[in-house]
Write a protein that holds these residues in place. Structure first.
Motif, PDB file in Angstrom:
ATOM      1  N   ALA A  96      98.544  -9.085  45.243  1.00 46.55           N
ATOM      2  CA  ALA A  96      99.571  -9.584  46.085  1.00 46.55           C
ATOM      3  C   ALA A  96     100.868  -8.234  45.965  1.00 46.55           C
ATOM      4  CB  ALA A  96     100.331 -10.782  45.110  1.00 46.55           C
ATOM      5  N   THR A  97     101.490  -7.933  46.738  1.00 45.35           N
ATOM      6  CA  THR A  97     102.486  -7.307  46.691  1.00 45.35           C
ATOM      7  C   THR A  97     104.273  -7.180  47.125  1.00 45.35           C
ATOM      8  OG1 THR A  97     103.412  -4.987  46.923  1.00 45.35           O
ATOM      9  CG2 THR A  97     101.911  -6.774  49.180  1.00 45.35           C
ATOM     10  N   LEU A  98     104.937  -6.950  46.801  1.00 45.39           N
ATOM     11  CA  LEU A  98     106.505  -7.368  47.352  1.00 45.39           C
ATOM     12  C   LEU A  98     106.409  -6.716  49.437  1.00 45.39           C
ATOM     13  CD1 LEU A  98     108.922  -6.085  44.685  1.00 45.39           C
ATOM     14  CD2 LEU A  98     108.271  -8.289  44.779  1.00 45.39           C
ATOM     15  N   PHE A  99     107.822  -7.825  50.226  1.00 48.73           N
ATOM     16  CA  PHE A  99     107.319  -7.323  51.543  1.00 48.73           C
ATOM     17  C   PHE A  99     108.562  -5.591  51.490  1.00 48.73           C
ATOM     18  CE2 PHE A  99     107.382 -11.686  51.386  1.00 48.73           C
ATOM     19  CZ  PHE A  99     106.130 -11.491  53.012  1.00 48.73           C
ATOM     20  N   GLN A 100     108.228  -5.117  52.538  1.00 48.30           N
ATOM     21  CA  GLN A 100     108.577  -3.850  52.613  1.00 48.30           C
ATOM     22  C   GLN A 100     109.976  -4.442  52.777  1.00 48.30           C
ATOM     23  OE1 GLN A 100     106.751  -0.501  54.993  1.00 48.30           O
ATOM     24  NE2 GLN A 100     105.562  -0.741  53.641  1.00 48.30           N
ATOM     25  N   LYS A 101     110.765  -3.512  53.164  1.00 48.71           N
ATOM     26  CA  LYS A 101     112.549  -3.681  53.438  1.00 48.71           C
ATOM     27  C   LYS A 101     112.487  -3.538  54.705  1.00 48.71           C
ATOM     28  CE  LYS A 101     115.014  -3.926  49.849  1.00 48.71           C
ATOM     29  NZ  LYS A 101     115.308  -6.034  49.474  1.00 48.71           N
ATOM     30  N   LYS A 102     113.027  -3.760  55.661  1.00 47.72           N
ATOM     31  CA  LYS A 102     112.729  -3.955  57.759  1.00 47.72           C
ATOM     32  C   LYS A 102     113.108  -2.900  57.836  1.00 47.72           C
ATOM     33  CE  LYS A 102     113.029  -8.745  58.337  1.00 47.72           C
ATOM     34  NZ  LYS A 102     112.683  -9.384  56.664  1.00 47.72           N
ATOM     35  N   LEU A 103     113.892  -2.004  57.718  1.00 44.83           N
ATOM     36  CA  LEU A 103     114.185  -0.419  58.210  1.00 44.83           C
ATOM     37  C   LEU A 103     113.995   0.449  57.490  1.00 44.83           C
ATOM     38  CD1 LEU A 103     118.203  -0.818  58.514  1.00 44.83           C
ATOM     39  CD2 LEU A 103     116.717  -0.499  60.174  1.00 44.83           C
ATOM     40  N   VAL A 104     112.989   0.493  56.319  1.00 48.12           N
ATOM     41  CA  VAL A 104     111.852   1.292  55.378  1.00 48.12           C
ATOM     42  C   VAL A 104     111.066   1.684  55.943  1.00 48.12           C
ATOM     43  CG1 VAL A 104     110.182   1.649  53.968  1.00 48.12           C
ATOM     44  CG2 VAL A 104     112.295   0.304  53.365  1.00 48.12           C
ATOM     45  N   GLU A 105     110.842   2.863  56.536  1.00 45.88           N
ATOM     46  CA  GLU A 105     110.138   3.950  57.636  1.00 45.88           C
ATOM     47  C   GLU A 105     109.284   5.084  56.903  1.00 45.88           C
ATOM     48  OE1 GLU A 105     107.887   3.993  60.634  1.00 45.88           O
ATOM     49  OE2 GLU A 105     109.561   4.154  61.926  1.00 45.88           O
ATOM     50  N   PRO A 106     108.309   4.902  56.517  1.00 47.22           N
ATOM     51  CA  PRO A 106     107.308   5.983  55.661  1.00 47.22           C
ATOM     52  C   PRO A 106     107.412   6.851  56.352  1.00 47.22           C
ATOM     53  CG  PRO A 106     106.235   4.060  55.406  1.00 47.22           C
ATOM     54  CD  PRO A 106     107.354   3.363  56.524  1.00 47.22           C
ATOM     55  N   THR A 107     106.864   8.555  56.258  1.00 42.37           N
ATOM     56  CA  THR A 107     106.804   9.533  56.618  1.00 42.37           C
ATOM     57  C   THR A 107     105.444   9.297  56.824  1.00 42.37           C
ATOM     58  OG1 THR A 107     106.362  11.451  54.795  1.00 42.37           O
ATOM     59  CG2 THR A 107     108.716  10.818  55.503  1.00 42.37           C
ATOM     60  N   SER A 125     108.182 -11.560  38.144  1.00 40.04           N
ATOM     61  CA  SER A 125     108.947 -10.607  37.365  1.00 40.04           C
ATOM     62  C   SER A 125     108.337  -9.870  37.476  1.00 40.04           C
ATOM     63  CB  SER A 125     108.876 -11.277  36.101  1.00 40.04           C
ATOM     64  OG  SER A 125     109.471 -10.498  35.124  1.00 40.04           O
ATOM     65  N   MET A 126     106.349  -9.720  37.646  1.00 45.10           N
ATOM     66  CA  MET A 126     105.541  -8.735  37.575  1.00 45.10           C
ATOM     67  C   MET A 126     105.625  -7.802  37.789  1.00 45.10           C
ATOM     68  SD  MET A 126     101.876 -10.653  35.855  1.00 45.10           S
ATOM     69  CE  MET A 126     101.193  -9.727  35.536  1.00 45.10           C
ATOM     70  N   LEU A 127     105.700  -8.303  39.681  1.00 41.47           N
ATOM     71  CA  LEU A 127     105.823  -7.900  41.133  1.00 41.47           C
ATOM     72  C   LEU A 127     107.381  -6.664  41.064  1.00 41.47           C
ATOM     73  CD1 LEU A 127     104.809 -10.026  43.836  1.00 41.47           C
ATOM     74  CD2 LEU A 127     103.999  -7.599  43.390  1.00 41.47           C
ATOM     75  N   LYS A 128     108.064  -7.146  40.304  1.00 38.63           N
ATOM     76  CA  LYS A 128     109.333  -5.965  40.015  1.00 38.63           C
ATOM     77  C   LYS A 128     109.500  -5.644  38.997  1.00 38.63           C
ATOM     78  CE  LYS A 128     112.776 -10.443  40.430  1.00 38.63           C
ATOM     79  NZ  LYS A 128     113.798 -10.925  40.472  1.00 38.63           N
ATOM     80  N   GLU A 129     108.798  -5.078  39.082  1.00 37.42           N
ATOM     81  CA  GLU A 129     108.142  -4.173  37.693  1.00 37.42           C
ATOM     82  C   GLU A 129     107.185  -3.401  38.428  1.00 37.42           C
ATOM     83  OE1 GLU A 129     106.521  -5.562  33.554  1.00 37.42           O
ATOM     84  OE2 GLU A 129     108.752  -5.893  33.491  1.00 37.42           O
ATOM     85  N   GLN A 130     106.334  -3.107  38.674  1.00 33.42           N
ATOM     86  CA  GLN A 130     105.128  -3.116  39.578  1.00 33.42           C
ATOM     87  C   GLN A 130     104.964  -2.697  41.304  1.00 33.42           C
ATOM     88  OE1 GLN A 130     102.445  -5.439  36.370  1.00 33.42           O
ATOM     89  NE2 GLN A 130     101.242  -3.525  37.276  1.00 33.42           N
TER      90      GLN A 130
END
Length: 251
Positions: free
Chosen positions: A56-67, A12-17
């Motif tokens: 800890a952190t959430l996984f990135q979406k597989k198609l996400v490409e930061p600039t 729940s904390m991860l979803k917020e932060q």
């Protein structure tokens, strides 16, 4: 607090932060640090989060490409130290492929004064290489706006004509199961082709890349040497060492 309650609170904390520190979890749950470490390990094994140094952190979406702009300011000190480590492995007379990316561009200042030749598909790399007075060849193709990488048919045809002593590659994700990955299949193909045409290949990756899996795979772990920092979790380094060579620099 029961284990499942504590773990649900962590999620729940991860979803917020998006990213949370170990001390924040300890304060919120009242549990010991060793208990939280076990929780994070269990949640990571269930693919619900990714452990990072100190939290800890959430996984990135597989198609996400930061600039390029977004990636340039992220973990720059760590990337510079990784690049410095990579530069120690480059020898006089080497022919290099230098991939597009913010980790690879940090390598260029450390190459100044070396008698080497560089082929690159990174638009951002070109001015830096010329400033460092390094003989530079650029592949063709069209330039992606976000990553400023040359890709496409022209880039592939150009690369077919080269052979390299070393390839220096960036990655968006590195995992034990899926190897080295990146969001764009076209960029993945360029990386894969450069690795096949190189005697040795190195992937530069800061600690945020480990455990991530992007859309397109470009290499198995045993095809490359990983260069990273000591901010990567020790158990991840141990797993990597069972599958490939790893160079670790203090950060």
């Amino acid at each position: 607090m029961l284990t499942f309650e504590r773990q649900e609170l962590i999620l729940s904390m991860l979803k917020e932060q998006q990213t949370i520190k170990m001390q924040e979890i300890v304060d919120e749950t009242g549990a010991s640090e060793s208990t939280i470490r076990r929780d994070l390990k269990e949640l990571e094994q269930s693919n619900k989060l990714k452990r990072i140094h100190g939290g800890a952190t959430l996984f990135q979406k597989k198609l996400v490409e930061p600039t390029i702009a977004e990636k340039t300011v992220k973990n720059r000190h760590e990337k510079r130290l990784i690049a410095q480590k990579a530069a120690e492995l480059i020898e006089e007379g080497d022919c290099l492929f230098l991939d597009a990316g913010t980790s690879t561009v940090e390598l260029i200042p450390f190459l100044k004064g070396k008698n080497i030749v560089v082929v690159t598909n990174g638009l951002t790399n070109i001015s830096e290489l010329l400033e460092a007075e390094i003989e530079t060849h650029v592949v063709g193709g069209y330039v992606k706006k976000g990553t400023r990488a040359f890709v496409g048919r022209g880039a592939i045809q150009s690369l077919e004509g080269y052979r390299f002593d070393k390839a220096i590659i960036g990655a968006n994700g590195i995992s034990i199961q899926d190897g080295c990955t990146t969001p764009d299949p076209e960029e993945a193909f360029i990386k894969e082709l450069a690795i096949k045409r190189s005697s040795q290949s190195y992937v530069l990756a800061d600690h945020t890349k480990f455990g991530e899996i992007s859309f397109s795979k470009f290499a198995d772990l045993n095809e490359v040497t990983i260069i990273t920092s000591n901010q990567v979790e020790e158990d991840m380094i141990e797993q990597l060492l069972r599958n490939t060579k790893v160079e670790v620099t203090p950060a």
